[in-house]
Design an enzyme around this catalytic site. Structure first.
Site, short mmCIF file in Angstrom:
data_model
loop_
_atom_site.label_atom_id
_atom_site.label_comp_id
_atom_site.label_asym_id
_atom_site.label_seq_id
_atom_site.Cartn_x
_atom_site.Cartn_y
_atom_site.Cartn_z
CG ASP A 96 19.25 5.59 -5.54
OD1 ASP A 96 20.00 5.51 -6.54
OD2 ASP A 96 19.17 6.61 -4.85
CG ASP A 146 15.54 16.04 0.31
OD1 ASP A 146 16.67 15.55 0.07
OD2 ASP A 146 14.48 15.40 0.10
CG HIS A 183 17.87 12.69 -0.78
ND1 HIS A 183 16.76 12.79 -1.60
CD2 HIS A 183 18.93 12.84 -1.61
CE1 HIS A 183 17.14 12.97 -2.85
NE2 HIS A 183 18.45 13.02 -2.88
CD GLU A 203 13.46 11.96 -0.80
OE1 GLU A 203 14.31 12.71 -0.30
OE2 GLU A 203 13.11 12.05 -2.00
P1 PGA Z 1 22.29 15.22 -8.14
O1 PGA Z 1 21.47 14.34 -7.10
O2 PGA Z 1 23.66 14.64 -8.15
O3 PGA Z 1 21.61 15.06 -9.45
O4 PGA Z 1 22.27 16.61 -7.61
C1 PGA Z 1 22.05 14.01 -5.88
C2 PGA Z 1 21.07 13.27 -5.00
O5 PGA Z 1 19.85 13.51 -5.11
O6 PGA Z 1 21.50 12.45 -4.18
#
Ligand code: PGA
Length: 258
Positions: free
Chosen positions: A67, A136, A138, A143
């Site tokens: 992404d 959350d 995801h 999302e």
């Molecule tokens: P993070 O993000 O590794 O910074 O916790 C993970 C994600 O949002 O997939």
């Protein structure tokens, strides 16, 4: 699903690096799906070390990132493009033309998303996809309420994600609202998947993904459908799992546990 629990984030990172190294040893021209965020930082550090000290070779590797924020140029220090070059690509020998990252600044997102999906297929599909997980639930920027069959497209970030990622920006207002992201359906086509998670703030998301019902409200739960997914988590991220003892018992008996 296989579940590997490590004592700390360093153990998680090294274990994931061993999975990547095994993949490259058996298929030097493997296609890797890569993730950004704080979770894979230790993995990338370990891969750089293996490249420098143990000759781990990336010269035939192709990569596709999950992404990118919409509206950030490649040079923006919070773009995922910048992140990948700083933390991995500058330090290993992946040919530049084999690196694919979704564009956050194209003038035709629809065409770009189609092309990105097509390139993955033309390269033979993703052999090993690395994932993090949002608090959350995801995966990539899929999302809650994302279709479990979704493909690469633009998504609006959830408030929780914007709040979580605000720590990387000067203020929450600067966090982009949109991202271009591989879909859940795109991710599920990877031949093998490893999802990494560390820290208490991921514990509920990890438990929901592994033990909860499959639901678009926790897009990581779609991995329950995938035939070769391994969760590699640290003890904090494993702390809400009901069946933790069982997973550790299996792990102890796994002949090739990474
Ligand atoms: P993070 O993000 O590794 O910074 O916790 C993970 C994600 O949002 O997939």
């Amino acid at each position: 699903m296989e579940i590997i629990v490590k004592d700390n984030v360093e153990g998680m990172s090294k274990s994931a690096a061993r999975v990547v190294a095994r993949t490259l040893n058996s298929k030097p021209d493997a296609v890797l799906g890569l993730a950004t965020g704080s979770t894979p930082l230790g993995l990338y550090k370990e891969l750089v070390r293996m490249h420098e000290q143990e000759g781990l070779d990336f010269s035939q590797v192709t990569t596709f990132n999950l992404d990118e924020y919409v509206g950030l140029t490649q040079k923006h220090t919070q773009s995922y493009h910048y992140f990948m070059y700083e933390n991995l690509f500058k330090h290993v020998n992946i040919p530049n033309q084999n690196i694919y990252i979704p564009s956050g600044s194209t003038d035709n997102y629809e065409a770009f998303c189609k092309w990105y999906e097509q390139r993955i297929v033309e390269c033979g599909g993703i052999d090993l996809q690395i994932l993090g997980i949002g608090s959350d639930g995801h995966i990539a920027f899929n999302e809650p309420s994302s279709s479990l069959g979704s493909r690469t497209r633009i998504k609006t970030l959830a408030k929780q994600t914007i709040d979580d990622n605000a720590r990387f920006f000067d203020s929450p207002e600067e966090v982009p609202v949109y991202a271009i992201t591989m879909g859940v359906g795109t991710i599920l086509e990877a031949h093998k998947i490893i999802l990494l998670a560390n820290g208490k703030n991921k514990a509920d998301a990890v438990a929901a993904a592994i033990e909860g019902p499959m639901t678009s409200m926790i897009t990581a739960s779609a991995l329950q459908l995938h035939r070769d997914t391994m969760f590699i988590v640290d003890r904090d991220a494993a702390s809400s799992l009901d069946m933790l003892d069982y997973y550790e018992w299996i792990q102890d008996k796994m002949p090739n546990a990474p």
